[in-house]
Design a protein around this motif. Structure first.
Motif, PDB file in Angstrom:
ATOM      1  N   ARG A   1     -12.005   9.134   1.241  1.00 57.52           N
ATOM      2  CA  ARG A   1     -11.575   8.965  -0.148  1.00 57.52           C
ATOM      3  C   ARG A   1     -11.061   7.545  -0.380  1.00 57.52           C
ATOM      4  O   ARG A   1     -11.187   7.009  -1.481  1.00 57.52           O
ATOM      5  CB  ARG A   1     -10.494   9.996  -0.484  1.00 57.52           C
ATOM      6  N   TRP A   2     -10.445   6.962   0.658  1.00 56.39           N
ATOM      7  CA  TRP A   2      -9.912   5.601   0.552  1.00 56.39           C
ATOM      8  C   TRP A   2     -11.074   4.621   0.696  1.00 56.39           C
ATOM      9  O   TRP A   2     -11.445   4.204   1.776  1.00 56.39           O
ATOM     10  CB  TRP A   2      -8.859   5.351   1.622  1.00 56.39           C
ATOM     11  N   ARG A   3     -11.668   4.257  -0.437  1.00 60.18           N
ATOM     12  CA  ARG A   3     -12.828   3.366  -0.456  1.00 60.18           C
ATOM     13  C   ARG A   3     -12.586   2.321  -1.539  1.00 60.18           C
ATOM     14  O   ARG A   3     -12.644   2.614  -2.738  1.00 60.18           O
ATOM     15  CB  ARG A   3     -14.102   4.165  -0.728  1.00 60.18           C
ATOM     16  N   THR A   4     -12.304   1.093  -1.122  1.00 64.58           N
ATOM     17  CA  THR A   4     -11.905   0.071  -2.088  1.00 64.58           C
ATOM     18  C   THR A   4     -13.018  -0.270  -3.068  1.00 64.58           C
ATOM     19  O   THR A   4     -12.734  -0.760  -4.169  1.00 64.58           O
ATOM     20  CB  THR A   4     -11.440  -1.207  -1.368  1.00 64.58           C
ATOM     21  N   SER A   5     -14.266  -0.024  -2.717  1.00 67.70           N
ATOM     22  CA  SER A   5     -15.362  -0.266  -3.656  1.00 67.70           C
ATOM     23  C   SER A   5     -15.172   0.544  -4.928  1.00 67.70           C
ATOM     24  O   SER A   5     -15.500   0.085  -6.024  1.00 67.70           O
ATOM     25  CB  SER A   5     -16.705   0.105  -3.011  1.00 67.70           C
ATOM     26  N   ALA A   6     -14.648   1.761  -4.794  1.00 61.77           N
ATOM     27  CA  ALA A   6     -14.424   2.635  -5.942  1.00 61.77           C
ATOM     28  C   ALA A   6     -13.036   2.464  -6.539  1.00 61.77           C
ATOM     29  O   ALA A   6     -12.854   2.607  -7.745  1.00 61.77           O
ATOM     30  CB  ALA A   6     -14.635   4.096  -5.540  1.00 61.77           C
ATOM     31  N   LEU A   7     -12.056   2.134  -5.691  1.00 62.15           N
ATOM     32  CA  LEU A   7     -10.665   2.077  -6.151  1.00 62.15           C
ATOM     33  C   LEU A   7     -10.277   0.732  -6.723  1.00 62.15           C
ATOM     34  O   LEU A   7      -9.456   0.663  -7.644  1.00 62.15           O
ATOM     35  CB  LEU A   7      -9.716   2.422  -4.995  1.00 62.15           C
ATOM     36  N   ALA A   8     -10.810  -0.346  -6.192  1.00 61.10           N
ATOM     37  CA  ALA A   8     -10.335  -1.675  -6.603  1.00 61.10           C
ATOM     38  C   ALA A   8     -11.458  -2.697  -6.739  1.00 61.10           C
ATOM     39  O   ALA A   8     -11.393  -3.789  -6.185  1.00 61.10           O
ATOM     40  CB  ALA A   8      -9.292  -2.179  -5.610  1.00 61.10           C
ATOM     41  N   PRO A   9     -12.522  -2.365  -7.496  1.00 61.33           N
ATOM     42  CA  PRO A   9     -13.503  -3.402  -7.811  1.00 61.33           C
ATOM     43  C   PRO A   9     -12.882  -4.403  -8.774  1.00 61.33           C
ATOM     44  O   PRO A   9     -11.747  -4.228  -9.219  1.00 61.33           O
ATOM     45  CB  PRO A   9     -14.630  -2.604  -8.484  1.00 61.33           C
ATOM     46  N   PHE A  10     -13.600  -5.437  -9.112  1.00 62.78           N
ATOM     47  CA  PHE A  10     -13.128  -6.329 -10.165  1.00 62.78           C
ATOM     48  C   PHE A  10     -12.948  -5.525 -11.461  1.00 62.78           C
ATOM     49  O   PHE A  10     -13.738  -4.636 -11.778  1.00 62.78           O
ATOM     50  CB  PHE A  10     -14.110  -7.472 -10.393  1.00 62.78           C
ATOM     51  N   SER A  11     -11.890  -5.825 -12.196  1.00 65.13           N
ATOM     52  CA  SER A  11     -11.528  -5.142 -13.446  1.00 65.13           C
ATOM     53  C   SER A  11     -11.163  -3.675 -13.248  1.00 65.13           C
ATOM     54  O   SER A  11     -11.108  -2.908 -14.220  1.00 65.13           O
ATOM     55  CB  SER A  11     -12.655  -5.246 -14.495  1.00 65.13           C
ATOM     56  N   SER A  12     -10.876  -3.289 -12.014  1.00 63.09           N
ATOM     57  CA  SER A  12     -10.391  -1.924 -11.779  1.00 63.09           C
ATOM     58  C   SER A  12      -9.210  -1.643 -12.696  1.00 63.09           C
ATOM     59  O   SER A  12      -8.364  -2.500 -12.916  1.00 63.09           O
ATOM     60  CB  SER A  12      -9.958  -1.783 -10.319  1.00 63.09           C
ATOM     61  N   ASN A  13      -9.159  -0.421 -13.228  1.00 62.19           N
ATOM     62  CA  ASN A  13      -8.068  -0.099 -14.142  1.00 62.19           C
ATOM     63  C   ASN A  13      -7.658   1.355 -14.042  1.00 62.19           C
ATOM     64  O   ASN A  13      -8.494   2.245 -13.921  1.00 62.19           O
ATOM     65  CB  ASN A  13      -8.450  -0.442 -15.583  1.00 62.19           C
ATOM     66  N   ILE A  14      -6.355   1.572 -14.074  1.00 62.42           N
ATOM     67  CA  ILE A  14      -5.777   2.913 -14.113  1.00 62.42           C
ATOM     68  C   ILE A  14      -5.167   3.090 -15.496  1.00 62.42           C
ATOM     69  O   ILE A  14      -4.300   2.311 -15.904  1.00 62.42           O
ATOM     70  CB  ILE A  14      -4.704   3.101 -13.032  1.00 62.42           C
ATOM     71  N   LEU A  15      -5.624   4.078 -16.212  1.00 57.23           N
ATOM     72  CA  LEU A  15      -5.147   4.341 -17.559  1.00 57.23           C
ATOM     73  C   LEU A  15      -4.438   5.685 -17.571  1.00 57.23           C
ATOM     74  O   LEU A  15      -4.986   6.696 -17.127  1.00 57.23           O
ATOM     75  CB  LEU A  15      -6.318   4.354 -18.541  1.00 57.23           C
ATOM     76  N   ALA A  16      -3.189   5.694 -18.064  1.00 53.29           N
ATOM     77  CA  ALA A  16      -2.416   6.932 -18.216  1.00 53.29           C
ATOM     78  C   ALA A  16      -2.085   7.105 -19.692  1.00 53.29           C
ATOM     79  O   ALA A  16      -1.531   6.193 -20.315  1.00 53.29           O
ATOM     80  CB  ALA A  16      -1.141   6.872 -17.382  1.00 53.29           C
ATOM     81  N   VAL A  17      -2.439   8.252 -20.253  1.00 54.42           N
ATOM     82  CA  VAL A  17      -2.212   8.521 -21.679  1.00 54.42           C
ATOM     83  C   VAL A  17      -1.225   9.673 -21.812  1.00 54.42           C
ATOM     84  O   VAL A  17      -1.445  10.760 -21.260  1.00 54.42           O
ATOM     85  CB  VAL A  17      -3.532   8.865 -22.392  1.00 54.42           C
ATOM     86  N   PHE A  18      -0.146   9.412 -22.541  1.00 51.68           N
ATOM     87  CA  PHE A  18       0.911  10.414 -22.745  1.00 51.68           C
ATOM     88  C   PHE A  18       0.629  11.182 -24.034  1.00 51.68           C
ATOM     89  O   PHE A  18       0.411  10.586 -25.087  1.00 51.68           O
ATOM     90  CB  PHE A  18       2.268   9.720 -22.832  1.00 51.68           C
ATOM     91  N   TYR A  19       0.644  12.516 -23.938  1.00 54.35           N
ATOM     92  CA  TYR A  19       0.333  13.385 -25.073  1.00 54.35           C
ATOM     93  C   TYR A  19       1.520  14.293 -25.399  1.00 54.35           C
ATOM     94  O   TYR A  19       2.235  14.749 -24.503  1.00 54.35           O
ATOM     95  CB  TYR A  19      -0.858  14.297 -24.750  1.00 54.35           C
ATOM     96  N   SER A  20       1.685  14.556 -26.681  1.00 56.56           N
ATOM     97  CA  SER A  20       2.529  15.657 -27.141  1.00 56.56           C
ATOM     98  C   SER A  20       1.603  16.800 -27.534  1.00 56.56           C
ATOM     99  O   SER A  20       0.599  16.577 -28.224  1.00 56.56           O
ATOM    100  CB  SER A  20       3.388  15.238 -28.328  1.00 56.56           C
TER     101      SER A  20
END
Length: 470
Positions: A374-393
Motif C-alpha cells: 500500500r505504501w507506494r509513493t507513485s500513488a501517494l506523492a506524485p507531483f501535485s499530489s493532494n489530500i482534500l478533506a471536506v467537512f459536512y453538516s
C-alpha cells in the motif's frame, strides 16, 4: 555452399541484433516513477468528487505538493552528462555490435536532447506543465463543489486561506491554483509569503529531533543501504550495463541519472516516451521505485515513530479548523484552506492519518513480498499530489457532521470510514490525541544521528539531501 548463398542474399541488409524488447513499441509501459510520477498518471480515470446525501459541504481543507519541477542543480549537471553516455551507447551498438537495444529505441536515443529549460538557473523551479496541472486541479475542485465557490465571488481574502512554503515551486503552484480556482473573478490577491520557522508545512527543516533521528532505531538508512547492495539492485546494474553494450558495470550514480532522465522527460512531456526509459525493463523500473519507497518509508512513513512529529502539524490545523466549524455552527468562513508543500509533509500527514499502512514493514529483504504494498509513493506523492478533506453538516440520524477524504481526486480509504467518508465523532476519537499533543516542544528531544554512519557510495544515490529538495 549454403553459407555462401545466405551471405549473398544478405548483401546490404542489417544484421539482426538480439534485443530484450522494444520500449518504443510497448503499449503499456510501466510509468510508476515514485515521487517523480506525473500527476496525470496517478490521477487516471474519473475523479470521484461526489455529493454526500443529506449533507451540505461547509469547508474544504487541502494539503498539496507542488507541481512538476526541474531537478536540483547537482542533478542537472549529472543529467547533462548523459549526452556523453548516449554517444557511447550508440557506439557500443553500431561500431562494436554490443548491446541489446532495438533499432527504434536507438533512433529515439540518437534524436534525444535535454530539455531546453533544464539549466542550473532553473533548478528546482516549477515547470510549465506544473502550472497547467495545478490550474486543472483547481478547476476540477471548483466544478465539483459549486456551493463553496459561488460565481458572485465575495471577498476572496476573507473566504479562502492560501499558504505555501517559501520555495519558488510552491509559491508558483499556489498562484497557478488560485488562477484556476478563481478564473473569471475580478481580482486574485497574492498571499504574502510566510517567514520564520514554518513548522506547519515544512517541520522537517526545523525539527532537530527528526533531523537527528533516534539512536535506538536500527533501521533508518540500513534498510536502503542493504537493498542497494542486494541482489535485486545488483541485477539492475548488471542488466542495464549489458543491455547498453558496456563491458563493465556502470556506477549506481549513472544508473540513477538515467532513471531520473527517464522520469523527468515523462513529467515534462506526458504524451511522449523518453528514450531513457528504454534503458530499463518493467521489472527493473519496479526495483528503482521500491528503493525510493523504502527510503521514504523510513524518512516520512511508518518506519520510524519520530516521523509522527512532522505530520502532526497539518493534522492539528485540519482538526482545529473543523472543530471551529462544529462549535460555531453559523460561521462558515473560511470556505476553503489550501496549503502547498513538499513530499515529506504529504507522506508524514498520510502516516498520521493512519492511511496506507501495510501489514508488515518494508525492508531490504522482502521486496518480492511487497509487490502489492500500500505504501507506494507513485500513488501517494506524485507531483501535485493532494489530500482534500471536506467537512459536512448532515441531517442524517447517524452523524451530525461528516468528513470526506480524497487523495488525487479518489476516495482516500481509512479504517473505520466508508470509502473515505468518516463520521466526525469517530475522527475526533481516532486523531484527537495526535492533534492535541502536537507541539514544537516535541521537536527538541534527545536523539542520535539520523543517518547510518557507515554510508556507502550506493546510499549516496538516494541521499537525505535529495529528499529535502522534493
Amino acid at each position: 555452399m549454403k553459407l555462401i548463398i545466405f551471405l549473398a542474399l544478405c548483401i546490404g541488409c542489417t544484421w539482426a541484433r538480439q534485443t530484450d524488447y522494444c520500449f518504443a513499441g510497448d503499449d503499456n509501459p510501466y510509468l510508476q516513477f515514485a515521487t517523480v510520477t506525473p500527476y496525470i498518471i496517478s490521477n487516471r480515470g474519473t475523479n470521484e468528487y461526489r455529493a454526500i446525501p443529506n449533507c451540505q459541504p461547509r469547508q474544504m481543507w487541502m494539503l498539496s505538493r507542488h507541481g512538476s519541477r526541474y531537478p536540483n542543480a547537482d542533478d542537472i549537471v549529472k543529467l547533462m552528462e548523459l549526452r556523453n553516455v548516449r554517444d557511447q551507447i550508440l557506439m557500443n551498438h553500431e561500431q562494436r555490435s554490443d548491446g541489446r537495444l532495438c533499432n527504434d529505441d536507438l533512433d529515439n536515443l540518437r534524436a534525444w536532447s535535454p530539455n531546453a529549460n533544464m539549466t542550473t538557473q532553473m533548478a528546482k523551479e516549477l515547470t510549465p506543465q506544473g502550472m497547467t496541472e495545478s490550474k486543472f486541479l483547481a478547476a476540477k475542485i471548483r466544478t465539483a463543489f459549486p456551493t463553496l465557490f459561488p460565481w458572485n465571488q465575495g471577498d476572496i481574502s476573507q473566504d479562502y486561506v492560501f499558504r505555501a512554503t517559501q520555495s519558488q515551486r510552491s509559491q508558483s503552484t499556489m498562484r497557478a491554483f488560485m488562477e484556476g480556482l478563481f478564473s473569471g473573478s475580478r481580482s486574485i490577491p497574492t498571499p504574502p509569503p510566510f517567514y520564520g520557522n514554518d513548522t506547519l508545512l515544512k517541520a522537517y527543516q526545523y525539527c532537530p529531533r527528526w533531523k537527528d533521528g533516534n539512536e535506538n532505531d536500527p533501521h533508518y538508512g540500513k534498510e536502503l543501504t542493504d537493498f542497494l547492495k542486494g541482489q535485486e539492485f545488483s541485477n539492475v546494474i548488471q542488466n542495464v550495463s549489458s543491455r547498453l553494450g558496456f563491458q563493465y558495470p556502470l556506477s549506481a550514480d549513472k544508473i540513477r541519472s538515467m532513471y531520473d532522465m527517464c522520469r523527468y522527460d515523462k513529467v515534462w512531456a506526458v504524451e511522449k516516451l523518453s528514450p531513457w526509459c528504454a534503458v530499463f525493463n518493467n521489472e527493473e523500473l519496479k526495483v528503482m521505485e521500491y528503493a525510493e519507497d523504502l527510503e521514504y518509508y523510513y524518512t516520512a512513513g511508518y518506519g520510524r515513530e519520530v516521523n509522527k512529529i512532522i505530520g502532526c502539524f497539518p493534522l492539528q490545523d485540519m482538526m482545529n479548523r473543523f472543530r471551529q466549524l462544529e462549535e460555531n455552527n453559523g460561521n462558515d468562513k473560511p470556505k476553503g484552506i489550501f496549503y502547498f508543500t513538499h513530499t515529506v509533509t504529504i507522506l508524514s500527514f498520510l502516516r498520521d492519518l493512519g492511511a496506507f499502512q501495510d501489514s508488515e514493514p518494508l525492508t531490504a529483504n522482502n521486496y518480492r513480498n511487497m509487490m502489492r504494498r500500500r505504501w507506494r509513493t507513485s500513488a501517494l506523492a506524485p507531483f501535485s499530489s493532494n489530500i482534500l478533506a471536506v467537512f459536512y453538516s448532515c441531517s442524517d440520524s447517524d452523524a451530525r457532521h461528516k468528513v470526506m477524504f480524497y487523495l488525487q481526486g479518489k476516495a482516500l480509504p481509512l479504517d473505520g470510514c466508508q470509502v473515505g467518508l468518516c463520521n466526525w465523532e469517530y475522527l475526533k476519537s481516532k486523531l484527537g490525541d495526535t492533534a492535541s499533543q502536537c507541539s514544537e516542544d516535541n521537536c527538541y528531544g534527545r536523539g542520535g544521528s539520523m543517518i547510518n554512519q557507515a554510508i556507502t557510495p550506493l546510499i549516496l544515490v538516494f541521499s537525505l539531501s535529495s529528499i529535502l529538495l522534493k
